[in-house]
Design a protein around this motif. Structure first.
Motif, PDB file in Angstrom:
ATOM      1  N   LEU A   3      92.480 113.951 142.643  1.00 27.52           N
ATOM      2  CA  LEU A   3      92.519 115.390 142.918  1.00 27.52           C
ATOM      3  C   LEU A   3      91.663 115.740 144.126  1.00 27.52           C
ATOM      4  O   LEU A   3      90.495 115.367 144.208  1.00 27.52           O
ATOM      5  CB  LEU A   3      92.008 116.166 141.704  1.00 27.52           C
ATOM      6  CG  LEU A   3      91.816 117.668 141.877  1.00 27.52           C
ATOM      7  CD1 LEU A   3      93.150 118.373 142.138  1.00 27.52           C
ATOM      8  CD2 LEU A   3      91.116 118.271 140.652  1.00 27.52           C
ATOM      9  N   THR A   4      92.262 116.479 145.061  1.00 27.88           N
ATOM     10  CA  THR A   4      91.545 117.043 146.208  1.00 27.88           C
ATOM     11  C   THR A   4      91.617 118.561 146.131  1.00 27.88           C
ATOM     12  O   THR A   4      92.653 119.122 145.741  1.00 27.88           O
ATOM     13  CB  THR A   4      92.156 116.533 147.528  1.00 27.88           C
ATOM     14  OG1 THR A   4      91.857 115.140 147.681  1.00 27.88           O
ATOM     15  CG2 THR A   4      91.615 117.291 148.726  1.00 27.88           C
ATOM     16  N   LEU A   5      90.533 119.227 146.499  1.00 26.37           N
ATOM     17  CA  LEU A   5      90.477 120.685 146.536  1.00 26.37           C
ATOM     18  C   LEU A   5      90.315 121.145 147.977  1.00 26.37           C
ATOM     19  O   LEU A   5      89.548 120.563 148.745  1.00 26.37           O
ATOM     20  CB  LEU A   5      89.302 121.211 145.707  1.00 26.37           C
ATOM     21  CG  LEU A   5      89.245 120.803 144.236  1.00 26.37           C
ATOM     22  CD1 LEU A   5      87.964 121.329 143.592  1.00 26.37           C
ATOM     23  CD2 LEU A   5      90.467 121.305 143.473  1.00 26.37           C
ATOM     24  N   ASP A  34      82.677 119.167 133.706  1.00 28.57           N
ATOM     25  CA  ASP A  34      83.557 118.923 132.564  1.00 28.57           C
ATOM     26  C   ASP A  34      84.122 117.504 132.575  1.00 28.57           C
ATOM     27  O   ASP A  34      85.015 117.188 131.790  1.00 28.57           O
ATOM     28  CB  ASP A  34      84.697 119.952 132.576  1.00 28.57           C
ATOM     29  CG  ASP A  34      85.379 120.066 131.226  1.00 28.57           C
ATOM     30  OD1 ASP A  34      84.675 120.016 130.186  1.00 28.57           O
ATOM     31  OD2 ASP A  34      86.617 120.189 131.198  1.00 28.57           O
ATOM     32  N   GLY A  35      83.626 116.677 133.491  1.00 23.34           N
ATOM     33  CA  GLY A  35      84.048 115.280 133.519  1.00 23.34           C
ATOM     34  C   GLY A  35      85.324 115.004 134.296  1.00 23.34           C
ATOM     35  O   GLY A  35      85.873 113.903 134.208  1.00 23.34           O
ATOM     36  N   VAL A  36      85.806 115.998 135.063  1.00 24.40           N
ATOM     37  CA  VAL A  36      87.010 115.811 135.871  1.00 24.40           C
ATOM     38  C   VAL A  36      86.593 115.339 137.263  1.00 24.40           C
ATOM     39  O   VAL A  36      85.828 116.013 137.952  1.00 24.40           O
ATOM     40  CB  VAL A  36      87.822 117.115 135.981  1.00 24.40           C
ATOM     41  CG1 VAL A  36      89.045 116.911 136.874  1.00 24.40           C
ATOM     42  CG2 VAL A  36      88.239 117.603 134.601  1.00 24.40           C
ATOM     43  N   ALA A  37      87.085 114.184 137.673  1.00 23.06           N
ATOM     44  CA  ALA A  37      86.716 113.621 138.968  1.00 23.06           C
ATOM     45  C   ALA A  37      87.466 114.310 140.102  1.00 23.06           C
ATOM     46  O   ALA A  37      88.643 114.650 139.973  1.00 23.06           O
ATOM     47  CB  ALA A  37      87.010 112.122 138.992  1.00 23.06           C
ATOM     48  N   ILE A  38      86.781 114.498 141.217  1.00 24.61           N
ATOM     49  CA  ILE A  38      87.383 115.055 142.424  1.00 24.61           C
ATOM     50  C   ILE A  38      87.217 114.024 143.533  1.00 24.61           C
ATOM     51  O   ILE A  38      86.144 113.431 143.692  1.00 24.61           O
ATOM     52  CB  ILE A  38      86.686 116.370 142.835  1.00 24.61           C
ATOM     53  CG1 ILE A  38      86.761 117.372 141.702  1.00 24.61           C
ATOM     54  CG2 ILE A  38      87.316 116.954 144.103  1.00 24.61           C
ATOM     55  CD1 ILE A  38      85.779 118.501 141.855  1.00 24.61           C
ATOM     56  N   LEU A  40      71.956 121.705 152.485  1.00 31.63           N
ATOM     57  CA  LEU A  40      72.683 120.997 151.432  1.00 31.63           C
ATOM     58  C   LEU A  40      72.206 119.551 151.369  1.00 31.63           C
ATOM     59  O   LEU A  40      72.377 118.785 152.329  1.00 31.63           O
ATOM     60  CB  LEU A  40      74.189 121.069 151.706  1.00 31.63           C
ATOM     61  CG  LEU A  40      75.109 120.508 150.625  1.00 31.63           C
ATOM     62  CD1 LEU A  40      74.950 121.285 149.316  1.00 31.63           C
ATOM     63  CD2 LEU A  40      76.570 120.563 151.090  1.00 31.63           C
ATOM     64  N   ALA A  41      71.632 119.182 150.250  1.00 30.86           N
ATOM     65  CA  ALA A  41      71.009 117.863 150.137  1.00 30.86           C
ATOM     66  C   ALA A  41      72.021 116.728 150.020  1.00 30.86           C
ATOM     67  O   ALA A  41      71.753 115.607 150.456  1.00 30.86           O
ATOM     68  CB  ALA A  41      70.060 117.851 148.937  1.00 30.86           C
ATOM     69  N   ARG A  42      73.166 116.994 149.444  1.00 31.90           N
ATOM     70  CA  ARG A  42      74.123 115.913 149.203  1.00 31.90           C
ATOM     71  C   ARG A  42      74.835 115.518 150.496  1.00 31.90           C
ATOM     72  O   ARG A  42      74.988 116.313 151.418  1.00 31.90           O
ATOM     73  CB  ARG A  42      75.130 116.325 148.138  1.00 31.90           C
ATOM     74  CG  ARG A  42      75.973 117.558 148.445  1.00 31.90           C
ATOM     75  CD  ARG A  42      77.393 117.392 147.932  1.00 31.90           C
ATOM     76  NE  ARG A  42      78.055 116.300 148.637  1.00 31.90           N
ATOM     77  CZ  ARG A  42      79.221 115.780 148.254  1.00 31.90           C
ATOM     78  NH1 ARG A  42      79.836 116.249 147.195  1.00 31.90           N
ATOM     79  NH2 ARG A  42      79.788 114.801 148.948  1.00 31.90           N
ATOM     80  N   PRO A  43      75.295 114.267 150.604  1.00 28.78           N
ATOM     81  CA  PRO A  43      75.995 113.823 151.812  1.00 28.78           C
ATOM     82  C   PRO A  43      77.268 114.647 152.054  1.00 28.78           C
ATOM     83  O   PRO A  43      78.000 114.969 151.114  1.00 28.78           O
ATOM     84  CB  PRO A  43      76.340 112.361 151.515  1.00 28.78           C
ATOM     85  CG  PRO A  43      75.387 111.946 150.441  1.00 28.78           C
ATOM     86  CD  PRO A  43      75.139 113.174 149.621  1.00 28.78           C
ATOM     87  N   HIS A  44      77.501 114.981 153.312  1.00 26.15           N
ATOM     88  CA  HIS A  44      78.714 115.719 153.679  1.00 26.15           C
ATOM     89  C   HIS A  44      78.860 115.642 155.192  1.00 26.15           C
ATOM     90  O   HIS A  44      77.954 115.205 155.894  1.00 26.15           O
ATOM     91  CB  HIS A  44      78.640 117.175 153.232  1.00 26.15           C
ATOM     92  CG  HIS A  44      77.585 117.980 153.912  1.00 26.15           C
ATOM     93  ND1 HIS A  44      76.235 117.825 153.637  1.00 26.15           N
ATOM     94  CD2 HIS A  44      77.657 118.933 154.887  1.00 26.15           C
ATOM     95  CE1 HIS A  44      75.540 118.651 154.398  1.00 26.15           C
ATOM     96  NE2 HIS A  44      76.375 119.332 155.170  1.00 26.15           N
ATOM     97  N   GLU A  45      80.008 116.075 155.688  1.00 19.95           N
ATOM     98  CA  GLU A  45      80.207 116.151 157.130  1.00 19.95           C
ATOM     99  C   GLU A  45      80.479 117.588 157.532  1.00 19.95           C
ATOM    100  O   GLU A  45      81.166 118.337 156.821  1.00 19.95           O
ATOM    101  CB  GLU A  45      81.349 115.241 157.584  1.00 19.95           C
ATOM    102  CG  GLU A  45      82.702 115.558 156.974  1.00 19.95           C
ATOM    103  CD  GLU A  45      83.812 114.658 157.527  1.00 19.95           C
ATOM    104  OE1 GLU A  45      83.571 113.921 158.497  1.00 19.95           O
ATOM    105  OE2 GLU A  45      84.928 114.714 156.968  1.00 19.95           O
ATOM    106  N   CYS A  98      82.090 113.809 145.155  1.00 20.64           N
ATOM    107  CA  CYS A  98      83.305 113.688 145.955  1.00 20.64           C
ATOM    108  C   CYS A  98      82.930 113.675 147.432  1.00 20.64           C
ATOM    109  O   CYS A  98      81.828 114.058 147.813  1.00 20.64           O
ATOM    110  CB  CYS A  98      84.259 114.847 145.666  1.00 20.64           C
ATOM    111  SG  CYS A  98      83.583 116.477 146.086  1.00 20.64           S
ATOM    112  N   ALA A  99      83.869 113.243 148.274  1.00 16.84           N
ATOM    113  CA  ALA A  99      83.704 113.441 149.713  1.00 16.84           C
ATOM    114  C   ALA A  99      83.743 114.944 149.994  1.00 16.84           C
ATOM    115  O   ALA A  99      84.477 115.685 149.338  1.00 16.84           O
ATOM    116  CB  ALA A  99      84.817 112.729 150.464  1.00 16.84           C
ATOM    117  N   LEU A 100      82.943 115.392 150.947  1.00 19.43           N
ATOM    118  CA  LEU A 100      82.869 116.816 151.268  1.00 19.43           C
ATOM    119  C   LEU A 100      82.968 117.005 152.778  1.00 19.43           C
ATOM    120  O   LEU A 100      82.137 116.488 153.527  1.00 19.43           O
ATOM    121  CB  LEU A 100      81.565 117.420 150.742  1.00 19.43           C
ATOM    122  CG  LEU A 100      81.255 118.872 151.131  1.00 19.43           C
ATOM    123  CD1 LEU A 100      82.387 119.814 150.749  1.00 19.43           C
ATOM    124  CD2 LEU A 100      79.943 119.326 150.482  1.00 19.43           C
TER     125      LEU A 100
END
Length: 211
Positions: free
Chosen positions: A104-106, A126-130, A178-183, A153-155
C-alpha cells in the motif's frame, strides 16, 4: 489500450463516499489518493491528483481516489479535520479488502497531504504496513498532536518552491524538524497547483513507484 477508472461508492462513516477505482492485472501495489481542500473547491478530479493517479497507473498500480464527505456525490458535510481522515480510512479499508497482500502506498496533495499522513499514522498503529507516503505541497500546519507521522515507510515530501497557497518555508521547517528519515524534493519555479510543471511532478514520482 486505455484503462479507465470505474465509479464506485464506498460505505463511509457518515454515508456513501464517491470514488474512482482502477484495477490492473498483475499489479505491483495499490495507491490511495487524497485530494485538496474541499472548502476551496478541491475534489478527487483535481489536476494534480489526476496526474498522480495516471502516474501510479503507468507504474502498474491499482488506484483509488475518492471525494471526502460533502464533496460531489459523497454524503455528509465538511469537517476539515479528523472527519476527512475517517473518510480516507474507510476508503483504504475498502481497497485493502479488494487486494489483500498488495503493498500500500498513500499519496496526498495539499490538504490531502495532511489527510494521507494522519491516515498513515493510524494504519501503522493498527498494524497495517505502508510501503511509501508521498506528501505533495502538504498542509503540514494541520498536523496536530493527535496526528502521528508513519515511521516505517519510505517518505517523499515534494514541495513547489514558489507555492502561493502553502508557505514553502513552513514545509521546509517541518521537514528539518522531522526526525525520521525522509527526502525533501523542491520543485523550482513552481506554484502550488504545478501549472506547467505537472510533468516534473510525474518525473519525480514515477521512478519512486517503479523501484
Amino acid at each position: 489500450m486505455l484503462i479507465r477508472e470505474t465509479p464506485v461508492f464506498i460505505d463511509g462513516p457518515v454515508g456513501q463516499l464517491e470514488a474512482l477505482y482502477l484495477d490492473v492485472a498483475d499489479a505491483r501495489g495499490m495507491v490511495l489518493l487524497c485530494h485538496p481542500n474541499p472548502v476551496q473547491g478541491g475534489t478527487m478530479t483535481n489536476k494534480v491528483v489526476s496526474m498522480l493517479q495516471r502516474t501510479a497507473r503507468d507504474a502498474g498500480y491499482v488506484t483509488l481516489r475518492f471525494n471526502y464527505r460533502g464533496v460531489g456525490a459523497s454524503a455528509g458535510n465538511h469537517d476539515m479535520g479528523s472527519g476527512e481522515v475517517d473518510d480516507a480510512e474507510a476508503a483504504v479499508r475498502w481497497l485493502l479488502a479488494q487486494h489483500p497482500g498488495l503493498p500500500l502506498t498513500l499519496m496526498g496533495f495539499s490538504f490531502g497531504g495532511f489527510v494521507a499522513t494522519s491516515l498513515g499514522g493510524r494504519l501503522e498503529a493498527d498494524g497495517v504496513a505502508i510501503k511509501h507516503l508521498f506528501m505533495v505541497a502538504p498542509a503540514v500546519m494541520r498536523l496536530g498532536e493527535h496526528d502521528s507521522v508513519p515511521q516505517h515507510c519510505a517518505l517523499s515530501l515534494i514541495q513547489p518552491d514558489t507555492d502561493e497557497v502553502i508557505d514553502p518555508n513552513i514545509v521546509y521547517q517541518w521537514s528539518d524538524a522531522l526526525a525520521r528519515p525522509h527526502e525533501l524534493l523542491k520543485v523550482a519555479e513552481c506554484g502550488h497547483f504545478f501549472h506547467g510543471k505537472l510533468t516534473d511532478l510525474k518525473d519525480l514520482v514515477l521512478p519512486r513507484l517503479s523501484n
